[in-house]
Every structure is written in structure tokens, then in C-alpha cells.
Scaffold this motif. Sequence first.
Motif, PDB file in Angstrom:
ATOM      1  N   MET A   1       0.850  -1.174   0.000  1.00 11.12           N
ATOM      2  CA  MET A   1       0.000   0.000   0.000  1.00 11.12           C
ATOM      3  C   MET A   1       0.895   1.235   0.000  1.00 11.12           C
ATOM      4  SD  MET A   1      -2.808   1.447   2.732  1.00 11.12           S
ATOM      5  CE  MET A   1      -3.835   0.034   2.580  1.00 11.12           C
ATOM      6  N   VAL A   2       0.555   2.179  -0.834  1.00 12.54           N
ATOM      7  CA  VAL A   2       1.280   3.440  -0.921  1.00 12.54           C
ATOM      8  C   VAL A   2       0.324   4.565  -0.570  1.00 12.54           C
ATOM      9  CG1 VAL A   2       2.478   5.026  -2.469  1.00 12.54           C
ATOM     10  CG2 VAL A   2       2.808   2.576  -2.727  1.00 12.54           C
ATOM     11  N   LYS A   3       0.774   5.474   0.308  1.00 15.49           N
ATOM     12  CA  LYS A   3      -0.019   6.649   0.662  1.00 15.49           C
ATOM     13  C   LYS A   3       0.811   7.888   0.382  1.00 15.49           C
ATOM     14  CE  LYS A   3      -2.800   4.610   4.329  1.00 15.49           C
ATOM     15  NZ  LYS A   3      -3.260   4.776   5.711  1.00 15.49           N
ATOM     16  N   VAL A   4       0.210   8.849  -0.283  1.00 14.84           N
ATOM     17  CA  VAL A   4       0.891  10.088  -0.620  1.00 14.84           C
ATOM     18  C   VAL A   4      -0.045  11.250  -0.325  1.00 14.84           C
ATOM     19  CG1 VAL A   4       1.946  11.421  -2.484  1.00 14.84           C
ATOM     20  CG2 VAL A   4       2.138   8.935  -2.491  1.00 14.84           C
ATOM     21  N   SER A  29      -4.541  -1.496  -9.729  1.00 11.05           N
ATOM     22  CA  SER A  29      -4.612  -1.242  -8.290  1.00 11.05           C
ATOM     23  C   SER A  29      -5.880  -0.486  -7.915  1.00 11.05           C
ATOM     24  CB  SER A  29      -3.406  -0.412  -7.842  1.00 11.05           C
ATOM     25  OG  SER A  29      -2.213  -1.123  -8.016  1.00 11.05           O
ATOM     26  N   ASP A  30      -6.295  -0.652  -6.667  1.00 10.66           N
ATOM     27  CA  ASP A  30      -7.357   0.178  -6.113  1.00 10.66           C
ATOM     28  C   ASP A  30      -6.765   1.545  -5.843  1.00 10.66           C
ATOM     29  OD1 ASP A  30      -9.197  -1.935  -6.098  1.00 10.66           O
ATOM     30  OD2 ASP A  30      -8.534  -2.587  -4.113  1.00 10.66           O
ATOM     31  N   ILE A  31      -7.464   2.589  -6.241  1.00 13.00           N
ATOM     32  CA  ILE A  31      -6.992   3.953  -6.041  1.00 13.00           C
ATOM     33  C   ILE A  31      -8.092   4.729  -5.330  1.00 13.00           C
ATOM     34  CG2 ILE A  31      -6.241   6.072  -7.178  1.00 13.00           C
ATOM     35  CD1 ILE A  31      -5.140   4.299  -9.445  1.00 13.00           C
ATOM     36  N   GLU A  32      -7.725   5.314  -4.194  1.00 11.91           N
ATOM     37  CA  GLU A  32      -8.689   6.074  -3.397  1.00 11.91           C
ATOM     38  C   GLU A  32      -8.135   7.459  -3.087  1.00 11.91           C
ATOM     39  OE1 GLU A  32     -10.865   2.570  -0.861  1.00 11.91           O
ATOM     40  OE2 GLU A  32      -9.027   3.413  -0.040  1.00 11.91           O
ATOM     41  N   LEU A  33      -9.034   8.400  -2.930  1.00 11.44           N
ATOM     42  CA  LEU A  33      -8.691   9.742  -2.476  1.00 11.44           C
ATOM     43  C   LEU A  33      -9.357   9.959  -1.132  1.00 11.44           C
ATOM     44  CD1 LEU A  33      -9.349  11.707  -5.780  1.00 11.44           C
ATOM     45  CD2 LEU A  33      -7.134  11.164  -4.805  1.00 11.44           C
ATOM     46  N   ASN A  64      -3.379   0.691  -3.677  1.00 13.22           N
ATOM     47  CA  ASN A  64      -3.167  -0.643  -3.145  1.00 13.22           C
ATOM     48  C   ASN A  64      -3.384  -1.651  -4.263  1.00 13.22           C
ATOM     49  OD1 ASN A  64      -2.698  -2.709  -1.365  1.00 13.22           O
ATOM     50  ND2 ASN A  64      -4.725  -2.645  -0.461  1.00 13.22           N
ATOM     51  N   GLY A  65      -2.311  -2.382  -4.623  1.00 15.41           N
ATOM     52  CA  GLY A  65      -2.465  -3.396  -5.652  1.00 15.41           C
ATOM     53  C   GLY A  65      -1.160  -3.721  -6.335  1.00 15.41           C
ATOM     54  N   VAL A  66      -1.268  -4.461  -7.421  1.00 17.32           N
ATOM     55  CA  VAL A  66      -0.085  -4.999  -8.092  1.00 17.32           C
ATOM     56  C   VAL A  66       0.786  -3.941  -8.741  1.00 17.32           C
ATOM     57  CG1 VAL A  66      -1.133  -7.268  -8.482  1.00 17.32           C
ATOM     58  CG2 VAL A  66      -1.396  -5.471 -10.200  1.00 17.32           C
ATOM     59  N   ASP A  67       0.235  -2.836  -9.157  1.00 23.69           N
ATOM     60  CA  ASP A  67       1.025  -1.804  -9.825  1.00 23.69           C
ATOM     61  C   ASP A  67       1.104  -0.519  -8.999  1.00 23.69           C
ATOM     62  OD1 ASP A  67      -1.634  -1.182 -10.207  1.00 23.69           O
ATOM     63  OD2 ASP A  67      -1.541  -1.132 -12.377  1.00 23.69           O
ATOM     64  N   GLU A  68       1.157  -0.664  -7.689  1.00 22.25           N
ATOM     65  CA  GLU A  68       1.152   0.491  -6.798  1.00 22.25           C
ATOM     66  C   GLU A  68       2.442   1.293  -6.828  1.00 22.25           C
ATOM     67  OE1 GLU A  68       2.281  -1.504  -2.518  1.00 22.25           O
ATOM     68  OE2 GLU A  68       0.219  -1.635  -3.211  1.00 22.25           O
ATOM     69  N   LEU A  69       3.529   0.721  -7.271  1.00 22.85           N
ATOM     70  CA  LEU A  69       4.772   1.461  -7.322  1.00 22.85           C
ATOM     71  C   LEU A  69       4.972   1.912  -8.699  1.00 22.85           C
ATOM     72  CD1 LEU A  69       7.020  -0.737  -5.056  1.00 22.85           C
ATOM     73  CD2 LEU A  69       5.775   1.317  -4.438  1.00 22.85           C
TER      74      LEU A  69
END
Length: 69
Positions: A1-4, A29-33, A64-69
Motif C-alpha cells: 500500500m502506498v499513501k501520498v 490497483s485500487d486507487i482512493e482519495l 493498493n495493488g499490483v502496480d502500486e509502485l
Amino acid sequence: MVKVNVKLTFDFHARPATFFVNKATQYQSDIELKLHNQIANGKSILNVMTLEVVKGDVVELIINGVDEL
């Protein structure tokens, strides 16, 4: 999981929100704001517009997911 955390330098009205959603849907990936304890699905224009993000707001982008980076 990445948070920015992102501080916006513009209002997140229909045009930039649509651009964001179009880019977000290109990823698996799941993308949330997150803004003020509200969370929106970054792949849904209605969810994103519901946040009513304005210039100067700090939005947390959660990926959050396979391509999060």
C-alpha cells in the motif's frame, strides 16, 4: 500500500477530476482519495466529485495493488 499526501494548487472541478479518473482506470490497483475523513473511489467520477476538493486542500492518495509502485 502506498499513501501520498498531495496539496492541490488548483480546484479539482470536473475537467481535472475527469483527467484523474481516466488515468486511474488505466491501473489494476485500487486507487482512493481521502479528504476530511471521506474516502472516494479514484476510478469513479461521481465519487471524486463528491469530495469537493478545492485549491489548497491536502488530499491523501491511497494506492493498493499490483502496480502500486
